[in-house]
Design a protein around this motif. Structure first.
Motif, PDB file in Angstrom:
ATOM      1  N   ARG A  28       1.099  -1.166   0.059  1.00  0.00           N
ATOM      2  CA  ARG A  28      -0.023   0.195   0.006  1.00  0.00           C
ATOM      3  C   ARG A  28       0.910   1.266  -0.037  1.00  0.00           C
ATOM      4  N   ARG A  29       1.996   1.164   0.896  1.00  0.00           N
ATOM      5  CA  ARG A  29       2.724   2.483   0.917  1.00  0.00           C
ATOM      6  C   ARG A  29       3.445   2.756  -0.419  1.00  0.00           C
ATOM      7  N   ALA A  30       4.055   1.568  -1.176  1.00  0.00           N
ATOM      8  CA  ALA A  30       4.607   1.600  -2.195  1.00  0.00           C
ATOM      9  C   ALA A  30       3.685   2.332  -3.417  1.00  0.00           C
ATOM     10  N   ALA A  31       2.432   1.747  -3.334  1.00  0.00           N
ATOM     11  CA  ALA A  31       1.323   2.150  -4.238  1.00  0.00           C
ATOM     12  C   ALA A  31       0.924   3.741  -4.142  1.00  0.00           C
ATOM     13  N   ILE A  32       0.879   4.228  -2.844  1.00  0.00           N
ATOM     14  CA  ILE A  32       0.714   5.577  -2.632  1.00  0.00           C
ATOM     15  C   ILE A  32       2.035   6.244  -2.946  1.00  0.00           C
ATOM     16  N   GLU A  33       3.033   6.073  -2.651  1.00  0.00           N
ATOM     17  CA  GLU A  33       4.304   6.826  -3.406  1.00  0.00           C
ATOM     18  C   GLU A  33       4.341   6.701  -4.732  1.00  0.00           C
ATOM     19  N   ALA A  34       3.940   5.652  -5.314  1.00  0.00           N
ATOM     20  CA  ALA A  34       3.816   5.790  -6.964  1.00  0.00           C
ATOM     21  C   ALA A  34       2.779   6.588  -7.400  1.00  0.00           C
ATOM     22  N   VAL A  35       1.736   6.802  -6.682  1.00  0.00           N
ATOM     23  CA  VAL A  35       0.497   7.413  -7.460  1.00  0.00           C
ATOM     24  C   VAL A  35       0.442   8.884  -6.997  1.00  0.00           C
ATOM     25  N   PHE A  36       0.774   9.208  -5.735  1.00  0.00           N
ATOM     26  CA  PHE A  36       0.676  10.379  -5.165  1.00  0.00           C
ATOM     27  C   PHE A  36       1.896  11.193  -4.988  1.00  0.00           C
ATOM     28  N   ALA A  37       2.179  12.643  -5.622  1.00  0.00           N
ATOM     29  CA  ALA A  37       3.055  13.281  -5.440  1.00  0.00           C
ATOM     30  C   ALA A  37       3.525  13.437  -4.084  1.00  0.00           C
ATOM     31  N   PRO A  38       4.639  13.816  -3.400  1.00  0.00           N
ATOM     32  CA  PRO A  38       5.142  14.338  -2.083  1.00  0.00           C
ATOM     33  C   PRO A  38       4.198  15.624  -1.779  1.00  0.00           C
ATOM     34  N   GLY A  39       3.665  15.486  -0.799  1.00  0.00           N
ATOM     35  CA  GLY A  39       2.822  16.576  -0.085  1.00  0.00           C
ATOM     36  C   GLY A  39       1.620  16.478  -0.622  1.00  0.00           C
ATOM     37  N   ALA A  40       0.911  15.676  -1.376  1.00  0.00           N
ATOM     38  CA  ALA A  40      -0.386  15.570  -1.606  1.00  0.00           C
ATOM     39  C   ALA A  40      -1.440  15.637  -0.899  1.00  0.00           C
ATOM     40  N   ARG A  41      -2.383  16.194  -1.051  1.00  0.00           N
ATOM     41  CA  ARG A  41      -3.647  16.499  -0.057  1.00  0.00           C
ATOM     42  C   ARG A  41      -4.765  15.678  -0.663  1.00  0.00           C
ATOM     43  N   TYR A  42      -5.582  15.091   0.205  1.00  0.00           N
ATOM     44  CA  TYR A  42      -6.651  14.337  -0.004  1.00  0.00           C
ATOM     45  C   TYR A  42      -7.587  14.831   0.953  1.00  0.00           C
ATOM     46  N   VAL A  43      -8.953  15.486   0.404  1.00  0.00           N
ATOM     47  CA  VAL A  43      -9.958  15.936   1.310  1.00  0.00           C
ATOM     48  C   VAL A  43     -11.218  15.548   0.812  1.00  0.00           C
ATOM     49  N   ASP A  44     -12.165  15.113   1.594  1.00  0.00           N
ATOM     50  CA  ASP A  44     -13.554  14.544   1.469  1.00  0.00           C
ATOM     51  C   ASP A  44     -14.251  14.894   2.836  1.00  0.00           C
ATOM     52  N   PRO A  45     -15.691  14.756   2.811  1.00  0.00           N
ATOM     53  CA  PRO A  45     -16.484  15.244   3.752  1.00  0.00           C
ATOM     54  C   PRO A  45     -16.180  14.600   5.174  1.00  0.00           C
ATOM     55  N   LEU A  46     -15.236  13.654   5.133  1.00  0.00           N
ATOM     56  CA  LEU A  46     -14.712  12.906   6.332  1.00  0.00           C
ATOM     57  C   LEU A  46     -13.475  12.938   6.792  1.00  0.00           C
ATOM     58  N   ASP A  48      -9.262  15.119   5.753  1.00  0.00           N
ATOM     59  CA  ASP A  48      -8.465  16.113   5.226  1.00  0.00           C
ATOM     60  C   ASP A  48      -7.192  15.730   5.787  1.00  0.00           C
ATOM     61  N   VAL A  49      -6.430  15.119   4.757  1.00  0.00           N
ATOM     62  CA  VAL A  49      -5.006  14.735   5.029  1.00  0.00           C
ATOM     63  C   VAL A  49      -3.959  15.176   4.121  1.00  0.00           C
ATOM     64  N   THR A  50      -2.599  15.389   4.444  1.00  0.00           N
ATOM     65  CA  THR A  50      -1.571  15.801   3.524  1.00  0.00           C
ATOM     66  C   THR A  50      -0.382  14.932   3.609  1.00  0.00           C
ATOM     67  N   GLY A  51       0.040  14.294   2.556  1.00  0.00           N
ATOM     68  CA  GLY A  51       1.456  13.607   2.671  1.00  0.00           C
ATOM     69  C   GLY A  51       1.038  11.999   2.552  1.00  0.00           C
ATOM     70  N   ALA A  52       2.208  11.055   2.179  1.00  0.00           N
ATOM     71  CA  ALA A  52       1.911   9.767   1.998  1.00  0.00           C
ATOM     72  C   ALA A  52       1.691   9.121   3.290  1.00  0.00           C
ATOM     73  N   GLU A  53       2.081   9.585   4.418  1.00  0.00           N
ATOM     74  CA  GLU A  53       1.890   8.950   5.786  1.00  0.00           C
ATOM     75  C   GLU A  53       0.566   8.834   6.169  1.00  0.00           C
ATOM     76  N   ALA A  54      -0.054  10.178   5.979  1.00  0.00           N
ATOM     77  CA  ALA A  54      -1.493  10.585   6.610  1.00  0.00           C
ATOM     78  C   ALA A  54      -2.368   9.800   5.552  1.00  0.00           C
ATOM     79  N   ILE A  55      -2.070   9.897   4.065  1.00  0.00           N
ATOM     80  CA  ILE A  55      -2.995   9.243   3.418  1.00  0.00           C
ATOM     81  C   ILE A  55      -2.724   7.675   3.673  1.00  0.00           C
ATOM     82  N   ASP A  56      -1.662   7.117   3.791  1.00  0.00           N
ATOM     83  CA  ASP A  56      -1.666   5.520   3.955  1.00  0.00           C
ATOM     84  C   ASP A  56      -2.369   5.348   5.297  1.00  0.00           C
TER      85      ASP A  56
END
Length: 127
Positions: A28-46, A48-56
């Motif tokens: 999962r971590r390898a897939a996240i690092e491959a698809v998300f740029a460093p510092g990427a932000r993911y936000v939805d109604p539930l 709001d996270v930034t970075g690979a560790e938080a997305i993981d």
């Protein structure tokens, strides 16, 4: 990805959903690092996270909440410039999705996602 092509956009979305489906922590971590740029932000109604560790951590939490469920595309991907939008479903493999969402992703020139704005269209009660 200044100019998108249907193939390039479909590939990004496929890799994105694969990251959400990767249940082995190292994969999962390898897939996240491959698809998300460093510092990427993911936000939805539930969330709001930034970075690979938080997305993981977010993905691991969703997998814990919905064990054995898989993410899959619902309909076609639409894109222009460096932005794509797509619907996804989460449910038992091959069955009607329990959760349906709509994401808009911004994609960097290297093909990695820099940001996702997610919307939840269908959520089961109590989720």
């Amino acid at each position: 990805m200044t100019t998108t092509t249907p193939t390039a956009t479909a590939t990004v979305v496929q890799r994105y959903l694969a990251a959400w489906n990767a249940s082995d922590p190292a994969e999962r971590r390898a897939a996240i690092e491959a698809v998300f740029a460093p510092g990427a932000r993911y936000v939805d109604p539930l969330a709001d996270v930034t970075g690979a560790e938080a997305i993981d951590g977010l993905i691991a939490g969703v997998q814990e909440q919905f064990p054995g469920m898989v993410f899959g595309p619902v309909g076609d991907v639409d894109a222009h410039h460096d932005v794509c939008r797509f619907r996804w479903g989460l449910g038992p493999d091959g069955a009607e999705p329990l959760v349906i969402g709509f994401d808009v992703a911004t994609v960097a020139p290297d093909g990695r996602i820099t940001g996702v704005q997610g919307f939840l269209d269908k959520v089961p009660a109590g989720a």
